[in-house]
Design a protein around this motif. Sequence first.
Motif, PDB file in Angstrom:
ATOM      1  N   GLU A   1      16.799  18.841  35.129  1.00  0.00           N
ATOM      2  CA  GLU A   1      16.866  18.967  33.940  1.00  0.00           C
ATOM      3  C   GLU A   1      17.546  19.540  33.338  1.00  0.00           C
ATOM      4  OE1 GLU A   1      13.497  18.220  30.248  1.00  0.00           O
ATOM      5  OE2 GLU A   1      12.569  18.235  32.591  1.00  0.00           O
ATOM      6  N   PHE A   2      17.318  21.180  33.767  1.00  0.00           N
ATOM      7  CA  PHE A   2      18.214  21.706  33.376  1.00  0.00           C
ATOM      8  C   PHE A   2      19.673  21.566  32.598  1.00  0.00           C
ATOM      9  CE2 PHE A   2      20.233  26.228  32.455  1.00  0.00           C
ATOM     10  CZ  PHE A   2      19.379  26.473  31.241  1.00  0.00           C
ATOM     11  N   MET A   3      19.736  21.080  34.128  1.00  0.00           N
ATOM     12  CA  MET A   3      21.290  20.846  33.973  1.00  0.00           C
ATOM     13  C   MET A   3      21.521  20.150  33.139  1.00  0.00           C
ATOM     14  SD  MET A   3      24.163  22.904  35.361  1.00  0.00           S
ATOM     15  CE  MET A   3      22.806  24.197  34.124  1.00  0.00           C
ATOM     16  N   GLN A   4      21.029  18.864  32.991  1.00  0.00           N
ATOM     17  CA  GLN A   4      21.130  17.698  32.534  1.00  0.00           C
ATOM     18  C   GLN A   4      20.870  18.709  30.441  1.00  0.00           C
ATOM     19  OE1 GLN A   4      17.845  15.261  32.892  1.00  0.00           O
ATOM     20  NE2 GLN A   4      18.562  14.811  35.268  1.00  0.00           N
ATOM     21  N   MET A   5      20.440  19.298  30.543  1.00  0.00           N
ATOM     22  CA  MET A   5      20.163  19.641  29.114  1.00  0.00           C
ATOM     23  C   MET A   5      21.694  20.560  28.600  1.00  0.00           C
ATOM     24  SD  MET A   5      16.450  21.638  29.470  1.00  0.00           S
ATOM     25  CE  MET A   5      16.494  22.912  28.313  1.00  0.00           C
TER      26      MET A   5
ATOM     27  N   LEU B   1      26.277  21.335  25.468  1.00  0.00           N
ATOM     28  CA  LEU B   1      27.780  21.960  25.765  1.00  0.00           C
ATOM     29  C   LEU B   1      28.545  20.401  24.801  1.00  0.00           C
ATOM     30  CD1 LEU B   1      30.243  22.813  26.088  1.00  0.00           C
ATOM     31  CD2 LEU B   1      30.148  21.067  28.626  1.00  0.00           C
ATOM     32  N   GLU B   2      27.732  19.161  24.112  1.00  0.00           N
ATOM     33  CA  GLU B   2      28.542  18.252  23.651  1.00  0.00           C
ATOM     34  C   GLU B   2      28.114  18.039  22.224  1.00  0.00           C
ATOM     35  OE1 GLU B   2      27.721  14.774  26.052  1.00  0.00           O
ATOM     36  OE2 GLU B   2      29.145  14.404  27.731  1.00  0.00           O
ATOM     37  N   LYS B   3      27.140  19.149  22.093  1.00  0.00           N
ATOM     38  CA  LYS B   3      26.849  19.587  21.193  1.00  0.00           C
ATOM     39  C   LYS B   3      27.761  20.444  20.092  1.00  0.00           C
ATOM     40  CE  LYS B   3      22.046  17.183  21.430  1.00  0.00           C
ATOM     41  NZ  LYS B   3      20.155  17.889  21.300  1.00  0.00           N
ATOM     42  N   HIS B   4      28.717  21.315  21.171  1.00  0.00           N
ATOM     43  CA  HIS B   4      29.050  22.357  20.432  1.00  0.00           C
ATOM     44  C   HIS B   4      30.118  21.652  19.402  1.00  0.00           C
ATOM     45  CE1 HIS B   4      32.424  24.869  19.844  1.00  0.00           C
ATOM     46  NE2 HIS B   4      31.273  26.082  20.849  1.00  0.00           N
ATOM     47  N   PRO B   5      30.105  22.071  17.931  1.00  0.00           N
ATOM     48  CA  PRO B   5      30.567  21.584  16.832  1.00  0.00           C
ATOM     49  C   PRO B   5      32.391  21.343  17.299  1.00  0.00           C
ATOM     50  CG  PRO B   5      29.157  23.496  15.924  1.00  0.00           C
ATOM     51  CD  PRO B   5      29.241  23.679  17.826  1.00  0.00           C
TER      52      PRO B   5
ATOM     53  N   VAL C   1      37.893  19.480  20.920  1.00  0.00           N
ATOM     54  CA  VAL C   1      37.704  20.457  22.444  1.00  0.00           C
ATOM     55  C   VAL C   1      37.123  18.382  23.147  1.00  0.00           C
ATOM     56  CG1 VAL C   1      36.188  21.055  24.456  1.00  0.00           C
ATOM     57  CG2 VAL C   1      37.224  21.875  22.658  1.00  0.00           C
ATOM     58  N   ASP C   2      38.009  18.182  23.840  1.00  0.00           N
ATOM     59  CA  ASP C   2      37.507  16.501  25.106  1.00  0.00           C
ATOM     60  C   ASP C   2      37.189  17.582  25.349  1.00  0.00           C
ATOM     61  OD1 ASP C   2      37.601  14.566  25.945  1.00  0.00           O
ATOM     62  OD2 ASP C   2      40.185  14.081  27.061  1.00  0.00           O
ATOM     63  N   ILE C   3      35.925  17.433  26.286  1.00  0.00           N
ATOM     64  CA  ILE C   3      35.499  17.551  27.651  1.00  0.00           C
ATOM     65  C   ILE C   3      35.501  16.970  28.149  1.00  0.00           C
ATOM     66  CG2 ILE C   3      32.682  18.282  28.156  1.00  0.00           C
ATOM     67  CD1 ILE C   3      34.086  20.114  27.230  1.00  0.00           C
ATOM     68  N   THR C   4      35.334  16.921  30.276  1.00  0.00           N
ATOM     69  CA  THR C   4      35.097  16.247  31.217  1.00  0.00           C
ATOM     70  C   THR C   4      34.269  17.088  32.351  1.00  0.00           C
ATOM     71  OG1 THR C   4      37.607  15.095  31.064  1.00  0.00           O
ATOM     72  CG2 THR C   4      36.381  14.793  33.132  1.00  0.00           C
ATOM     73  N   VAL C   5      33.109  16.039  31.792  1.00  0.00           N
ATOM     74  CA  VAL C   5      31.892  16.881  32.899  1.00  0.00           C
ATOM     75  C   VAL C   5      32.220  16.322  34.532  1.00  0.00           C
ATOM     76  CG1 VAL C   5      29.295  17.319  33.103  1.00  0.00           C
ATOM     77  CG2 VAL C   5      31.152  16.793  30.922  1.00  0.00           C
ATOM     78  N   PHE C   6      31.749  17.254  35.086  1.00  0.00           N
ATOM     79  CA  PHE C   6      32.156  16.865  36.725  1.00  0.00           C
ATOM     80  C   PHE C   6      31.024  17.179  37.249  1.00  0.00           C
ATOM     81  CE2 PHE C   6      36.190  17.414  36.045  1.00  0.00           C
ATOM     82  CZ  PHE C   6      37.002  16.369  36.150  1.00  0.00           C
TER      83      PHE C   6
ATOM     84  N   PHE D   1      12.538  31.478  29.297  1.00  0.00           N
ATOM     85  CA  PHE D   1      12.885  30.538  28.861  1.00  0.00           C
ATOM     86  C   PHE D   1      14.179  31.326  28.956  1.00  0.00           C
ATOM     87  CE2 PHE D   1      15.290  28.879  25.248  1.00  0.00           C
ATOM     88  CZ  PHE D   1      14.940  27.575  25.115  1.00  0.00           C
ATOM     89  N   GLN D   2      14.703  30.559  29.581  1.00  0.00           N
ATOM     90  CA  GLN D   2      17.047  30.288  29.248  1.00  0.00           C
ATOM     91  C   GLN D   2      17.051  29.692  28.576  1.00  0.00           C
ATOM     92  OE1 GLN D   2      18.816  30.204  33.071  1.00  0.00           O
ATOM     93  NE2 GLN D   2      18.158  28.569  33.535  1.00  0.00           N
ATOM     94  N   ASP D   3      18.496  29.862  27.797  1.00  0.00           N
ATOM     95  CA  ASP D   3      19.346  29.393  26.719  1.00  0.00           C
ATOM     96  C   ASP D   3      19.744  28.160  26.969  1.00  0.00           C
ATOM     97  OD1 ASP D   3      19.618  27.926  23.993  1.00  0.00           O
ATOM     98  OD2 ASP D   3      19.049  30.084  23.113  1.00  0.00           O
ATOM     99  N   ALA D   4      19.770  26.818  27.106  1.00  0.00           N
ATOM    100  CA  ALA D   4      21.161  26.229  27.672  1.00  0.00           C
ATOM    101  C   ALA D   4      22.135  26.383  26.590  1.00  0.00           C
ATOM    102  CB  ALA D   4      20.589  24.797  28.760  1.00  0.00           C
ATOM    103  N   LYS D   5      21.885  25.883  26.051  1.00  0.00           N
ATOM    104  CA  LYS D   5      22.648  26.510  24.690  1.00  0.00           C
ATOM    105  C   LYS D   5      23.339  27.032  24.152  1.00  0.00           C
ATOM    106  CE  LYS D   5      22.044  25.037  19.681  1.00  0.00           C
ATOM    107  NZ  LYS D   5      21.541  24.959  17.914  1.00  0.00           N
ATOM    108  N   ALA D   6      22.533  28.855  24.626  1.00  0.00           N
ATOM    109  CA  ALA D   6      23.338  29.812  24.141  1.00  0.00           C
ATOM    110  C   ALA D   6      24.395  29.731  25.522  1.00  0.00           C
ATOM    111  CB  ALA D   6      22.560  31.083  24.556  1.00  0.00           C
ATOM    112  N   GLN D   7      24.263  29.537  26.917  1.00  0.00           N
ATOM    113  CA  GLN D   7      25.057  29.301  27.562  1.00  0.00           C
ATOM    114  C   GLN D   7      26.151  28.695  27.859  1.00  0.00           C
ATOM    115  OE1 GLN D   7      22.860  28.767  31.624  1.00  0.00           O
ATOM    116  NE2 GLN D   7      21.625  30.475  31.501  1.00  0.00           N
ATOM    117  N   ALA D   8      25.773  26.929  27.434  1.00  0.00           N
ATOM    118  CA  ALA D   8      27.119  26.616  27.810  1.00  0.00           C
ATOM    119  C   ALA D   8      27.870  26.455  26.237  1.00  0.00           C
ATOM    120  CB  ALA D   8      26.657  24.341  27.254  1.00  0.00           C
TER     121      ALA D   8
END
Length: 333
Positions: free
Chosen positions: A39-43, A48-52, A59-64, A265-272
Amino acid sequence: MNKLFKTIISASILSVALASTAYAKPYKIGAAVYGLKGEFMQMWVDQLEKHPAVLDGTVDITVFDGRYDALTQSNQFDTMITQKFDAILFVPIDIEAGGDAVEKANEAGIPVIGSNTKVTGDSLYSYVGNDDVKAGEMQAEAIAKAIGGKGNIVIMEGPIGQSAQIERTQGNQTVFAKYPDIKILEQKPANWSRAEAMTIMENWLTSHPNAINAVVGQNDDIGLGGLEAIRAKGIELNTIPTAGIDGIKDGIQSVKDGELYVSFFQDAKAQAQGALDVALRKLEGESYQPRSVIWQEYADQMPWGDGTAKRYDIPWTEITKENADRLLQKLSE
């Protein structure tokens, strides 16, 4: 060629030229994550995809999906290098093999920004994430306190060779070494998997009946899997304090419900989103200003500076019954 046809062609050329001027080609950035089962990597990917810059097409993101395999991640780097990606955000499964992949990208002139987990050496342009040694220390201290500094514990780790597993284990061991009356009965990787953790814990409860006093799960899924095994044995959950790390939704809810003893809590939003801002600073230069709100949220603990620091450490937040609702709300934003 008739006049009308010439007019149409001219108008088409002008339209293309105007479109090119108004909308620059988006940056092509890869996000190579170790695996998407947890779940954490899904978060992390969701944030990441919600970044402005992703939302507005800059930016065009491709997730691997690395599928928890270092060779798969290495091959994905080869693909990104061949396809001339502008930058790579990297969450490696293996601290050593990941360093080799980064070196390949560096040789191709592609900047790599680390997030969540690390590689050996100094090959990353920057790292944006949490201090996992600190996390391991905090959960171990909490467990030691819960059992009064004495008793038998078991530890379920992440994938062997990943920086989070290595550093959280280091933190665990540093703390437990200070408590001579705490004995580590068992220690085994559960690979960030709730199902694996449940199976391992079931086996331990059978082989050490009434002997396990506490459980250290190096992420929330592992801790929750351990709790499921304890519950299945008919044992009261609060009699075997269990720790996690991450702050996934189920983990926060479990702390709120008084089941998981502690998590951080580690912040997935802050990391990505932080990693993407650092990547864009590398691509656009000193004029770039970060666009994620996380830099305002953590301004005191993690200042942006000029965006070129080698390491940005996001602070941990201990999850409590009192702050659980606020953190659950944060996950939904």
